[in-house]
Design a protein around this motif. Structure first.
Motif, PDB file in Angstrom:
ATOM      1  N   LYS A  40       4.912 -65.955 -18.764  1.00  0.00           N
ATOM      2  CA  LYS A  40       4.452 -66.381 -17.438  1.00  0.00           C
ATOM      3  C   LYS A  40       4.378 -67.904 -17.297  1.00  0.00           C
ATOM      4  O   LYS A  40       4.927 -68.475 -16.354  1.00  0.00           O
ATOM      5  N   ASP A  41       3.693 -68.568 -18.218  1.00  0.00           N
ATOM      6  CA  ASP A  41       3.518 -70.022 -18.119  1.00  0.00           C
ATOM      7  C   ASP A  41       4.864 -70.739 -18.203  1.00  0.00           C
ATOM      8  O   ASP A  41       5.114 -71.705 -17.458  1.00  0.00           O
ATOM      9  N   ALA A  42       5.717 -70.283 -19.109  1.00  0.00           N
ATOM     10  CA  ALA A  42       7.038 -70.906 -19.256  1.00  0.00           C
ATOM     11  C   ALA A  42       7.868 -70.719 -17.990  1.00  0.00           C
ATOM     12  O   ALA A  42       8.567 -71.639 -17.553  1.00  0.00           O
ATOM     13  N   ALA A  43       7.790 -69.523 -17.395  1.00  0.00           N
ATOM     14  CA  ALA A  43       8.545 -69.246 -16.171  1.00  0.00           C
ATOM     15  C   ALA A  43       8.070 -70.141 -15.029  1.00  0.00           C
ATOM     16  O   ALA A  43       8.882 -70.690 -14.278  1.00  0.00           O
ATOM     17  N   GLU A  44       6.763 -70.285 -14.924  1.00  0.00           N
ATOM     18  CA  GLU A  44       6.194 -71.109 -13.850  1.00  0.00           C
ATOM     19  C   GLU A  44       6.598 -72.569 -14.008  1.00  0.00           C
ATOM     20  O   GLU A  44       7.014 -73.231 -13.053  1.00  0.00           O
ATOM     21  N   GLN A  45       6.497 -73.098 -15.231  1.00  0.00           N
ATOM     22  CA  GLN A  45       6.856 -74.493 -15.483  1.00  0.00           C
ATOM     23  C   GLN A  45       8.355 -74.715 -15.288  1.00  0.00           C
ATOM     24  O   GLN A  45       8.777 -75.720 -14.707  1.00  0.00           O
ATOM     25  N   PHE A  46       9.171 -73.769 -15.755  1.00  0.00           N
ATOM     26  CA  PHE A  46      10.620 -73.899 -15.639  1.00  0.00           C
ATOM     27  C   PHE A  46      11.035 -73.865 -14.169  1.00  0.00           C
ATOM     28  O   PHE A  46      11.952 -74.596 -13.758  1.00  0.00           O
ATOM     29  N   ALA A  47      10.370 -73.049 -13.376  1.00  0.00           N
ATOM     30  CA  ALA A  47      10.670 -72.967 -11.948  1.00  0.00           C
ATOM     31  C   ALA A  47      10.405 -74.302 -11.260  1.00  0.00           C
ATOM     32  O   ALA A  47      11.170 -74.750 -10.399  1.00  0.00           O
ATOM     33  N   GLN A  48       9.322 -74.965 -11.659  1.00  0.00           N
ATOM     34  CA  GLN A  48       8.974 -76.257 -11.073  1.00  0.00           C
ATOM     35  C   GLN A  48       9.950 -77.342 -11.503  1.00  0.00           C
ATOM     36  O   GLN A  48      10.369 -78.181 -10.694  1.00  0.00           O
ATOM     37  N   THR A  52      14.242 -73.556  -9.722  1.00  0.00           N
ATOM     38  CA  THR A  52      14.816 -72.206  -9.754  1.00  0.00           C
ATOM     39  C   THR A  52      13.812 -71.236  -9.153  1.00  0.00           C
ATOM     40  O   THR A  52      12.629 -71.268  -9.505  1.00  0.00           O
ATOM     41  N   SER A  53      14.262 -70.391  -8.260  1.00  0.00           N
ATOM     42  CA  SER A  53      13.348 -69.478  -7.580  1.00  0.00           C
ATOM     43  C   SER A  53      12.866 -68.376  -8.531  1.00  0.00           C
ATOM     44  O   SER A  53      13.607 -67.892  -9.375  1.00  0.00           O
ATOM     45  N   LEU A  54      11.585 -68.025  -8.365  1.00  0.00           N
ATOM     46  CA  LEU A  54      10.993 -66.917  -9.110  1.00  0.00           C
ATOM     47  C   LEU A  54      11.070 -65.672  -8.233  1.00  0.00           C
ATOM     48  O   LEU A  54      10.419 -65.607  -7.192  1.00  0.00           O
TER      49      LEU A  54
END
Length: 243
Positions: A40-48, A52-54
């Protein structure tokens, strides 16, 4: 015999450099891995960082990560409660998954040396789950066989770490009390949750790596060229003898 095509390292690298890979596609591939595996945290940071859209709810990723963490920590009861809170139909509609979670509960009891509690649990919970499923009965018998040994491996696989220096189970049984078994159960639960949410149950990145290995094996029949032998380092090893 057909002569193999020979491609040396420099030529191979030149051809690789000429391949154009879309950065947006690479970002989506990485995001897919974070989402499916529950980071979750990695996905959120990577999106920012990459814009890249989540395409999923962050809370649902967090739920799956909490369930995975509980299983990998040996807290199977907590994991099952969380799965049921998320969607009771996941376990109700998947008897094999339900059995494997109960099997993991039994393994944790055996690892803790709670023999009487383990036997009571088996008598009360597991036999009905094996009815009509010989392969599940075989798995249950293998798990119960752990009770015959005085010493069990640690989670890391070191023999005799949990209870003295008595007899240890053979590798065919010892793997059940190692961390890899918890990981296997956690992955099965994660896949079931993703399936219930109509999402990919396996991330695309591991599938691409499997395709890479397959393609290299096919290619070596027709050409002598560099290949990746270690997926962790992705280092190209030249199989072409120097001139």
């Amino acid at each position: 015999a057909m002569t193999k095509l020979v491609v040396n390292g420099d030529e191979w690298m030149k051809r690789l450099a000429a391949m154009k890979v879309n950065k947006a596609d690479m970002d989506k591939l990485i995001m897919n891995y974070f989402v499916v595996e529950g980071y979750k945290d990695a996905a959120e940071q990577f999106a920012q960082e990459t814009n890249t859209s989540l395409d999923t709810d962050l809370a649902s990723i967090g739920d799956r990560m909490a369930i995975r963490t509980a299983i990998q920590s040996g807290d199977v009861d907590v994991a099952m409660e969380r799965v049921n809170d998320l969607n009771p139909e996941i376990l109700e509609s998947n008897p094999s998954l339900y059995f494997h979670l109960q099997q993991q509960r039994l393994i944790e009891l055996i690892r803790q040396g709670k023999v009487h509690e383990a036997l009571d649990f088996v008598q009360d919970e597991l036999p009905p789950l094996c009815e009509g499923s010989p392969h599940l009965l075989d798995e249950l018998e293998c798990t119960l066989a752990l009770l015959a040994f005085e010493s069990l491996p640690s989670l890391s696989g070191e023999e005799g770490a949990s209870s003295g220096s008595g007899s240890c189970p053979p590798p065919a049984l010892a793997h059940l009390v190692q961390a890899s078994q918890r990981q296997k159960t956690a992955c099965e639960v994660n896949s079931a949750i993703l399936t219930s949410q109509a999402r990919d149950k396996e991330s695309k990145l591991p599938m691409l790596l499997k395709m890479l290995v397959w393609a290299q094996d096919q290619l070596k029949e027709h050409a002598a060229c560099p290949r990746i032998t270690d997926l962790l380092t992705a280092k190209l090893i030249s199989l072409v003898p120097p001139e």
